[in-house]
Motif scaffolding. Structure first.
Motif, PDB file in Angstrom:
ATOM      1  N   SER A 106      43.363  48.068  26.892  1.00  0.00           N
ATOM      2  CA  SER A 106      43.986  47.244  26.150  1.00  0.00           C
ATOM      3  C   SER A 106      43.600  48.490  24.562  1.00  0.00           C
ATOM      4  O   SER A 106      44.388  48.279  23.646  1.00  0.00           O
ATOM      5  CB  SER A 106      42.752  47.032  25.734  1.00  0.00           C
ATOM      6  N   ASP A 163      37.863  42.435  33.064  1.00  0.00           N
ATOM      7  CA  ASP A 163      39.179  41.203  32.481  1.00  0.00           C
ATOM      8  C   ASP A 163      40.342  42.569  32.203  1.00  0.00           C
ATOM      9  O   ASP A 163      41.409  42.025  31.466  1.00  0.00           O
ATOM     10  CB  ASP A 163      39.756  39.854  32.321  1.00  0.00           C
ATOM     11  N   GLU A 164      39.676  43.919  31.458  1.00  0.00           N
ATOM     12  CA  GLU A 164      40.541  43.897  30.845  1.00  0.00           C
ATOM     13  C   GLU A 164      41.765  44.957  31.585  1.00  0.00           C
ATOM     14  O   GLU A 164      42.083  44.855  32.632  1.00  0.00           O
ATOM     15  CB  GLU A 164      40.056  45.803  30.044  1.00  0.00           C
ATOM     16  N   SER A 165      43.322  44.648  30.827  1.00  0.00           N
ATOM     17  CA  SER A 165      44.330  44.801  31.581  1.00  0.00           C
ATOM     18  C   SER A 165      44.761  46.534  31.516  1.00  0.00           C
ATOM     19  O   SER A 165      44.732  46.474  30.607  1.00  0.00           O
ATOM     20  CB  SER A 165      45.906  43.896  30.959  1.00  0.00           C
ATOM     21  N   VAL A 205      47.606  49.399  32.785  1.00  0.00           N
ATOM     22  CA  VAL A 205      48.449  49.729  33.189  1.00  0.00           C
ATOM     23  C   VAL A 205      48.675  51.502  34.555  1.00  0.00           C
ATOM     24  O   VAL A 205      48.297  51.757  33.188  1.00  0.00           O
ATOM     25  CB  VAL A 205      49.591  49.526  32.576  1.00  0.00           C
ATOM     26  N   LYS A 231      49.322  47.601  37.825  1.00  0.00           N
ATOM     27  CA  LYS A 231      48.859  46.668  37.347  1.00  0.00           C
ATOM     28  C   LYS A 231      47.607  46.719  38.027  1.00  0.00           C
ATOM     29  O   LYS A 231      47.297  46.169  39.241  1.00  0.00           O
ATOM     30  CB  LYS A 231      49.188  45.711  36.382  1.00  0.00           C
ATOM     31  N   TYR A 237      43.141  45.012  36.859  1.00  0.00           N
ATOM     32  CA  TYR A 237      42.284  44.304  35.789  1.00  0.00           C
ATOM     33  C   TYR A 237      40.680  45.090  35.894  1.00  0.00           C
ATOM     34  O   TYR A 237      40.375  44.995  37.295  1.00  0.00           O
ATOM     35  CB  TYR A 237      42.020  42.936  36.227  1.00  0.00           C
ATOM     36  N   ALA A 260      54.213  40.166  38.823  1.00  0.00           N
ATOM     37  CA  ALA A 260      52.746  38.826  37.860  1.00  0.00           C
ATOM     38  C   ALA A 260      53.574  37.626  38.800  1.00  0.00           C
ATOM     39  O   ALA A 260      52.218  37.249  39.073  1.00  0.00           O
ATOM     40  CB  ALA A 260      53.627  38.765  36.417  1.00  0.00           C
ATOM     41  N   GLU A 305      49.526  37.048  40.644  1.00  0.00           N
ATOM     42  CA  GLU A 305      49.126  36.836  39.821  1.00  0.00           C
ATOM     43  C   GLU A 305      48.851  34.866  40.005  1.00  0.00           C
ATOM     44  O   GLU A 305      47.190  34.333  39.328  1.00  0.00           O
ATOM     45  CB  GLU A 305      48.076  36.714  38.893  1.00  0.00           C
TER      46      GLU A 305
END
Length: 664
Positions: free
Chosen positions: A496, A523-525, A527, A551, A553, A563, A566
């Motif tokens: 983040s 829950d921090e994204s 990459v 990616k 989390y 995506a 998800e």
């Protein structure tokens, strides 16, 4: 009023046919739904004895130390005894559903339904396949008889179906399914004298039709009853060098005969559920069933497309219960594309199952392969493998070509077993995600082949995470480490903060590299991607496309590249209460909660003073999604006043609350 009641009772009595098979559901198990299980109780100890040590260890990977739930408690023996004393023979005892199956006359039905411990009695559906569901015989594919080029094994005429999913490359890495325990549900298995099967490691087998330990043809079976299952077994685990090889030939197997084949293929749903309970208790890691149904025997109500919602059929519910206990579940998508039905069939509609479509040897969609979505809008099938002109063994020990999603399913399940063999620590939720993310169509999944054709090589070399001694360890495999400068492999990641960090990966031997990750906020994204130099000094990146990254989390163990995944509903790792929709509302609103297991749950609505207004749900939660509609009335059926309210989920000691707004 009495006359009306008597008339209705009489009508029900005479309308139920004699000698019909029913599920008899009980109200409890001698322990109240609301009571939390104590590990010192006799209920808990008896449930634990039903599980092999392997089943317990598999469950612990996903459930931790709370690996026994209400569905595992044995059915109250007193209830069974009272039924048997009436001269009724119990067919199957199904603890997951707190029910037994039995053949009843109309008089017996009317007597049992009045017993105080009986919740309900329902007809067991006998599912009937469509014609040509398994043996869509094709022509010999061009080039199928070519020798396997430069591989460890000679795949003979099974080369194409294996190489389409990159199986030989993973076999050459020394991964052949060892350590994985596979459960197969099918028509029977003639394996003991069959050349590619007789050397396989079969741990257990059981016939749920004739209720004995013989899964090959026996007295009472029709000719070639075991033909389909024998072919399926060869496709996932057969081995005859130079003739045919299945992806997971070094796995262990448990064989469940669940279908009765008089003239067409039939399965009664209780046989399937009983087999799933048995396989799960044995400790299998993966189940595969090449069965898919949408219609029933004559005089029974068929499933409609609306029922393909993951929560209607017993077989779909059973697969999701198995998944909640750590099992990876597979089934064929169905062969209905060119029929009036068209769609996937049950249990392919289950939430967490990997349903498998079929492609040709060149990767095109097979003309028969059922399509999605489910009636509630989920993409189906999830994945695909070759199902047109697959090379498989027959009961005579000879070989022929056949087509159907019945045959693509065991290939895909075998490929998945290679991933599980390479990384035994993976949870089933991770396995499911990796198989989808590493498939050929993961960037644009559709309702023909889902996330795409499975690749054993891409799955095994896809990065994965595990917890170890309080750390999160990332693992990345490469097919040819001997072509790399091992000291140059780096992990690049950005959280983040937006600042890229670089960590060296450590070579563990073979094809594996690992490193510990720093702590991330839940829950921090994050990459990330990998870089290294080849042995020739060339710079390499993975993913190769510089515009793409992996990616993950914080606090989660899944890694994605698209995506779309998800949005998919899979088994939650915790209990989740979803915000109601619409909100505010003035007619009715949908309240959804997700459950990771089968436990007693209550959903209630309170006013801002904490006074209970309405009990919306009270009972055993389904694994996965549970939907409740509320029309703004209280427990007396009266309309409530406009204003803010709190709705609460209570399950297994967890309490979750959310606010909603009701406007008249």
């Amino acid at each position: 009023m009495k006359r009306i009641i008597l008339f209705i009772f009489f009508f029900v009595s005479i309308s139920i046919s004699a000698q019909t098979k029913y599920m008899i559901y009980f109200k409890d198990k001698g322990i109240d739904y609301k009571d939390r299980l104590s590990k010192t109780s006799e209920f808990y100890k008896e449930a634990e004895k039903e599980l092999s040590s392997r089943a317990i260890e598999r469950r612990k990977k996903v459930l931790g130390e709370d690996y026994i739930d209400y569905s595992d408690i044995k059915i109250n023996a007193e209830y069974i005894n009272k039924i048997e004393k009436k001269g009724i023979e119990i067919v199957h005892v199904l603890k997951w559903f707190n029910a037994v199956s039995a053949f009843l006359t109309s008089d017996e039905y009317n007597e049992l339904i009045l017993l105080p411990f009986v919740e309900k009695i329902e007809i067991i559906k006998t599912l009937k396949s469509e014609s040509n569901y398994s043996y869509l015989i094709g022509t010999i594919p061009e080039g199928s008889d070519k020798a396997s080029p430069n591989f460890t094994y000679d795949y003979g005429s099974s080369l194409n179906q294996n190489i389409l999913s990159d199986v030989p490359f993973v076999h050459d890495m020394g991964i052949t399914g060892e350590g994985v325990f596979i459960g197969l549900l099918d028509t029977g298995f003639r394996w003991k004298s069959n050349p590619p099967l007789r050397g396989r490691n079969v741990i257990a087998e059981y016939d749920f039709v004739q209720k004995d330990g013989v899964t090959a043809n026996e007295t009472g079976d029709v000719l070639d009853q075991d033909s389909h299952g024998t072919s399926v077994f060869s496709l996932i685990g057969g081995f005859q060098n130079g003739e045919m090889i299945g992806p997971a030939f070094n796995a262990q197997f448990a064989l469940a005969k669940t279908e009765y084949v008089p003239t067409e293929t039939n399965i009664e749903e209780d046989n399937y559920v009983a087999a799933m309970e048995w396989l799960e208790g044995l400790g299998v890691d993966l189940t595969s069933s090449s069965l898919g149904y949408s219609t029933f025997d004559k005089d029974q109500r068929s499933y409609s497309y609306a029922d393909m919602n993951g929560s209607t059929s017993l077989v779909s519910k059973a697969t999701d219960i198995a998944f909640s206990k750590g099992v990876v579940t597979f089934t064929s998508a169905g062969n209905e594309r060119s029929t009036s039905w068209g769609y996937i069939t049950t249990p392919a509609d289950a939430y967490n199952i990997l349903s498998v479509g079929s492609v040709t040897g060149s990767g095109g969609v097979s003309y028969f392969s059922s399509f999605g979505p489910t009636s509630d809008g989920r993409i189906k099938p999830e994945i695909a493998a070759q199902g047109s002109n697959t090379y498989r063994v027959t009961t005579s020990g000879n070989y022929s070509y056949g087509s159907g999603t019945s045959f693509s399913c065991p290939i895909a399940a075998g490929v998945t077993s290679l991933l599980m063999s390479a990384y035994p620590y993976l949870k089933n939720t991770q396995v499911r995600e990796i198989m989808m993310q590493s498939a050929s169509n993961s960037e644009s999944p559709n309702n023909d082949i889902g996330w795409g054709i499975v690749s054993a090589l891409k799955a095994v070399t896809y990065p994965n995470l595990r917890e170890s001694n309080g750390n999160i360890v990332i693992t990345k495999a490469f097919q040819n480490p001997n072509q790399m400068n091992l000291q140059t492999l780096k992990l690049h990641f950005k959280g983040s903060s937006g600042i890229e960090q670089v960590i060296a990966m450590n070579y563990q031997g073979g094809y594996v590299f690992t490193t510990n990750l720093p702590q991330f906020v839940n829950d921090e994204s994050i990459v990330f991607y990998f870089t290294y130099e080849s042995s020739e000094g060339l710079s390499k990146r993975e993913p190769a496309n510089s515009e793409k990254s992996y990616k993950m989390y914080g606090g989660k163990l899944n890694i994605i590249t698209s995506a779309k995944s998800e949005e998919e509903i899979v088994l939650p790792e915790e209990y989740i209460l979803v915000q109601n929709y619409p909100n505010p509302f003035n007619g009715s609103t949908l309240i959804t909660f997700l459950s990771k297991d089968n436990n007693y749950a209550e959903v209630e609505v309170f006013n801002v003073l904490g006074e209970k207004i309405k009990t919306l749900f009270s009972g055993i939660a389904s694994v996965g999604k549970n939907n409740i509609y509320w029309n703004g009335t209280n427990d007396l059926g009266e309309s409530i006043a406009s204003g803010s309210y709190i709705y609460s989920l209570k399950i297994n000691g967890t309490v979750l609350n959310k606010k909603l707004l009701y406007l008249k």
